[in-house]
Design an enzyme around this catalytic site. Structure first.
Site, short mmCIF file in Angstrom:
data_model
loop_
_atom_site.label_atom_id
_atom_site.label_comp_id
_atom_site.label_asym_id
_atom_site.label_seq_id
_atom_site.Cartn_x
_atom_site.Cartn_y
_atom_site.Cartn_z
N TYR A 95 -15.79 19.00 -14.20
CA TYR A 95 -16.36 17.37 -14.08
C TYR A 95 -17.17 17.14 -13.10
O TYR A 95 -17.22 17.72 -11.98
CB TYR A 95 -14.97 16.81 -13.66
CG TYR A 95 -15.27 15.12 -13.84
CD1 TYR A 95 -15.69 14.71 -15.12
CD2 TYR A 95 -15.36 14.54 -12.57
CE1 TYR A 95 -15.75 13.38 -15.07
CE2 TYR A 95 -15.34 13.12 -12.72
CZ TYR A 95 -15.71 12.53 -13.69
OH TYR A 95 -16.07 11.17 -13.77
N ASP A 144 -7.19 21.08 -12.18
CA ASP A 144 -7.47 19.57 -12.87
C ASP A 144 -7.05 19.72 -14.35
O ASP A 144 -7.84 20.58 -15.13
CB ASP A 144 -8.95 19.41 -12.72
CG ASP A 144 -9.42 17.98 -13.34
OD1 ASP A 144 -8.79 17.38 -14.26
OD2 ASP A 144 -10.16 17.16 -12.87
N ARG A 202 0.76 -1.25 -0.13
CA ARG A 202 0.11 0.02 -0.08
C ARG A 202 0.72 1.18 -0.15
O ARG A 202 0.45 2.51 -0.38
CB ARG A 202 -1.01 0.13 1.32
CG ARG A 202 -2.14 1.28 1.17
CD ARG A 202 -3.52 0.67 1.91
NE ARG A 202 -3.36 -0.10 3.17
CZ ARG A 202 -2.78 0.10 4.22
NH1 ARG A 202 -2.48 1.39 4.63
NH2 ARG A 202 -2.80 -0.89 4.85
N LYS A 252 -7.95 9.28 -18.89
CA LYS A 252 -8.22 9.85 -20.19
C LYS A 252 -7.23 9.87 -21.31
O LYS A 252 -6.66 8.78 -21.75
CB LYS A 252 -9.02 11.23 -20.02
CG LYS A 252 -9.92 11.30 -18.79
CD LYS A 252 -11.23 10.36 -19.05
CE LYS A 252 -12.12 10.51 -17.83
NZ LYS A 252 -12.53 11.41 -17.19
C1 PLP Z 1 -12.83 11.63 -15.63
C2 PLP Z 1 -12.42 13.02 -15.11
C3 PLP Z 1 -12.21 12.97 -13.80
C4 PLP Z 1 -12.45 11.53 -12.87
O1 PLP Z 1 -11.55 10.59 -13.15
P1 PLP Z 1 -11.81 8.97 -13.01
O2 PLP Z 1 -10.62 8.57 -13.57
O3 PLP Z 1 -12.92 8.61 -13.94
O4 PLP Z 1 -12.11 8.88 -11.56
C5 PLP Z 1 -11.78 14.14 -13.06
N1 PLP Z 1 -11.57 15.30 -13.96
C6 PLP Z 1 -11.96 15.30 -14.96
C7 PLP Z 1 -11.66 16.44 -15.90
C8 PLP Z 1 -12.34 14.20 -15.83
O5 PLP Z 1 -12.58 14.25 -17.23
#
Ligand code: PLP
Length: 358
Positions: free
Chosen positions: A98, A169, A47, A194
């Site tokens: 998001y 983000d 972990r 992504k």
């Molecule tokens: C998809 C996404 C998230 C969350 O990510 P996960 O891997 O699905 O938990 C956060 N911020 C943005 C801009 C996203 O597109």
């Protein structure tokens, strides 16, 4: 944009996070499946660390210009950051962002943990005014799915003046198009699910910081919450990262070509595109039904949520009840992939032509 190593991002993407160059070392970090390690070293228990996570972390850290921690998902990274704010603190956040991030903020607010001030993140003056008394400013840029762009540098300076931390983000832009730490931000958040992993086959998240104390705090939080990535997922993401620059370059070029053509199509009332990246939003002239028809009428474009994969996908965002009511019902968010652009356009045009009402 070059990093302290003097190498360009394309070279960093390919060369960072490799095993040392010694005879018989593999070129790539293998998948290490281990829950525990022989005592006396740096890891001890599964972990707290894993060499496969480190390969991903070192590469992304080098690209963003900081130290990276991988998480189970983007949301694990998001909630780890939100959990840092003190009881009753004020968090400034974009009204469009998001959905998971906004829902996590809303959930903490409903339970009295924090209070939020939602702002139009592209209205710099309004964001700066909202920083007064805030503990944390949450930036997403470009925003999902409205594609507004924030002036990260100006907002960060104002937030720091007000004593607030700034989180960006950076999922949509990737470190190849935007490096928030170089603009003064304190923490970069990624959904590596992504563009970073890039093949729609793995969930992973990441935080990047350039402050050692903050790194240690976040490392401790990850161990306590156990929000650690899967080893195979980390390997897939490290593998995917190696072609990030090629995928982003191609997807962006495709997006720019499609944007020009979409702007001319009579079935499309509005095209939103910030000028960079490969996420485009269109609003269908004939409304919600036309948008629902479009996503069912293509052969190449896949109707699916998420984004940033090699394949072109799209979705009418308001099909989700949780999407912001200020997002038009006929808005379709498009994640442009790396296919041949003429094939992508022909597929879209054929579907769009059926949606023009004479
Ligand atoms: C998809 C996404 C998230 C969350 O990510 P996960 O891997 O699905 O938990 C956060 N911020 C943005 C801009 C996203 O597109």
């Amino acid at each position: 944009m070059s990093d302290p190593s003097g190498l360009s991002p394309a070279t960093v993407t390919v060369t960072a996070g490799r095993p040392s160059r010694e005879p018989d070392q593999p070129l790539n970090t293998p998948i290490t499946m281990a829950s525990t390690y022989v005592a006396g070293g740096d890891i001890d228990y599964g972990r707290y660390g894993n060499p496969t996570w480190s390969a991903f972390e070192e590469t992304l850290g080098a690209l963003e210009g900081g130290r990276c921690l991988a998480f189970a998902t983007g949301m694990a990274a998001v909630t780890t950051v939100l959990d840092l704010v003190g009881q009753g603190a004020t968090v400034v956040a974009p009204v469009h962002a998001y959905q998971g991030s906004l829902m996590a903020i809303g959930d903490l607010e409903a339970r009295g943990r924090l209070q939020s001030r939602l702002v139009d993140i592209s209205d710099t003056e309004a964001v700066v005014a909202a920083c007064e008394g805030a503990a944390l400013v949450w930036i997403e840029s470009p925003t999902n799915p409205a594609l507004e762009v924030a002036d990260i540098e100006t907002i960060t300076a104002a937030a720091h003046e007000a004593g607030a931390y700034v989180v960006v983000d950076n999922t949509f832009a990737t470190p190849l198009l935007q490096r928030p730490l170089t603009l003064g931000a304190d923490i970069v958040v990624h959904s590596g699910t992504k563009y970073l992993a890039g093949h729609s086959d793995a969930l992973i998240g990441a935080l990047v910081v350039d402050d050692d104390e903050l790194y240690q705090v976040l490392l401790g939080r990850r161990g306590l919450t156990g929000s650690t990535p899967g080893t195979v997922e980390a390997w897939l993401a490290a593998r995917g990262l190696r072609t990030l620059h090629l995928r982003v370059e191609r997807a962006q070029a495709n997006a720019q070509t499609l944007v020009e053509r979409l702007r001319e199509h009579p079935a499309v009332a509005e095209v939103r595109y910030p000028g960079f990246g490969a996420i485009v939003a269109i609003v269908l002239a004939e409304g919600e039904l036309a948008a629902d028809l479009l996503v069912r009428k293509t052969r190449i474009w896949v109707h699916a949520t998420s984004l940033g994969g090699v394949e072109s996908t799209f979705e009418r965002r308001r099909r989700w009840r949780t999407e912001a009511p200020t997002i038009p019902v006929a808005l379709v968010r498009m994640s442009v992939g790396i296919e041949d652009v003429e094939d992508l356009w022909a597929d879209l045009e054929t579907a769009l032509d059926t949606l023009v009402v004479p």
